[in-house]
Write a protein that holds these residues in place. Sequence first.
Motif, short mmCIF file in Angstrom:
data_model
loop_
_atom_site.label_atom_id
_atom_site.label_comp_id
_atom_site.label_asym_id
_atom_site.label_seq_id
_atom_site.Cartn_x
_atom_site.Cartn_y
_atom_site.Cartn_z
N TYR A 76 0.90 -1.15 -0.11
CA TYR A 76 -0.06 0.06 0.10
C TYR A 76 0.97 1.22 0.00
CZ TYR A 76 -3.63 -3.50 1.43
OH TYR A 76 -4.44 -4.60 1.23
N ALA A 77 0.29 2.24 -0.37
CA ALA A 77 0.80 3.80 -0.47
C ALA A 77 0.37 4.41 0.50
CB ALA A 77 0.90 4.08 -1.99
N VAL A 78 0.87 5.75 0.65
CA VAL A 78 0.25 6.89 1.43
C VAL A 78 -1.26 7.09 0.80
CG1 VAL A 78 0.30 9.12 2.39
CG2 VAL A 78 2.19 7.60 2.32
N GLY A 79 -2.26 7.14 1.67
CA GLY A 79 -3.64 7.55 1.12
C GLY A 79 -4.27 6.23 0.93
N ASP A 80 -3.82 4.94 0.77
CA ASP A 80 -4.54 3.65 0.58
C ASP A 80 -5.27 3.25 2.19
OD1 ASP A 80 -3.83 3.89 -2.25
OD2 ASP A 80 -2.03 2.49 -1.85
N THR A 81 -6.20 2.30 1.71
CA THR A 81 -6.55 1.91 2.88
C THR A 81 -6.54 0.28 2.93
OG1 THR A 81 -8.33 3.62 3.02
CG2 THR A 81 -8.97 1.36 4.27
N ALA A 82 -5.93 -0.34 3.68
CA ALA A 82 -5.88 -1.56 4.02
C ALA A 82 -6.99 -2.19 5.09
CB ALA A 82 -4.18 -2.09 4.61
N ASP A 83 -7.74 -3.05 4.38
CA ASP A 83 -8.74 -3.65 5.27
C ASP A 83 -8.43 -5.04 6.02
OD1 ASP A 83 -11.40 -5.09 6.26
OD2 ASP A 83 -12.27 -3.40 5.13
N ILE A 84 -8.44 -5.12 7.05
CA ILE A 84 -7.85 -6.30 7.95
C ILE A 84 -9.23 -6.74 8.72
CG2 ILE A 84 -6.42 -7.56 9.29
CD1 ILE A 84 -5.34 -4.35 8.12
N ASP A 85 -10.03 -7.74 8.05
CA ASP A 85 -11.29 -8.21 8.78
C ASP A 85 -11.94 -7.16 9.36
OD1 ASP A 85 -10.28 -10.96 8.08
OD2 ASP A 85 -9.15 -11.10 9.99
#
Length: 203
Positions: A76-85
């Motif tokens: 991911y980069a700055v501004g991206d959103t990672a969704d972990i459950d």
Amino acid sequence: MSEQNEQQPKKKKGGALKWTGIGCFGIVALLILLGGCVALITPSGDDGTESSDDVAGSEETSVEETEEAAPEDQEYAVGDTADIDGKQITISNVEKRQADEFEVVKDGYEFVIVNIEIVNGSDEEINYNPLNFELQDGNGNITDSFGVLSLDGVGEQLNSGALAAGGNVSGTVAFEVPQGDEDLTLRYKDNMLSNDTIDFNLY
């Protein structure tokens, strides 16, 4: 007497053969009709076996589900959103700061300050902790966060706590990095005992 016998009409021998032919034709027609009905009633693939299209579709669905369930396989980069459950993590801003008279760093080092936003998109309460974040520099050195930082303008630092469903929190986490190093990766561990990480490229 012999003349009368000679004039009697001869019996036809083809009658039995004619009826036998009709009977055979009827049986064949009946078998064809039954076969057509069975073909109409039984759909393709109902014999307990999967067609090649069904197998391919199942494999594609399985691959998609695996990809969606494994955010640690993505970068991911700055501004991206990672969704972990349902735990949604976004890096909203990154800046570098020099040490001042109150904060001392090692010679040749500076601070990198990462602003982190966390949203609970699940239906259950979740926990968060700045210790879940670590930073890898261009030399491959992985370090924990600096801790409490008293530099002016840093903003509210991320503490530990819990979020109810739909809740959100934001704060900064600071690290010491070599001056001028822009090959920096923020690593998030949802389980601090695991080696699986979610990686954010900061530059």
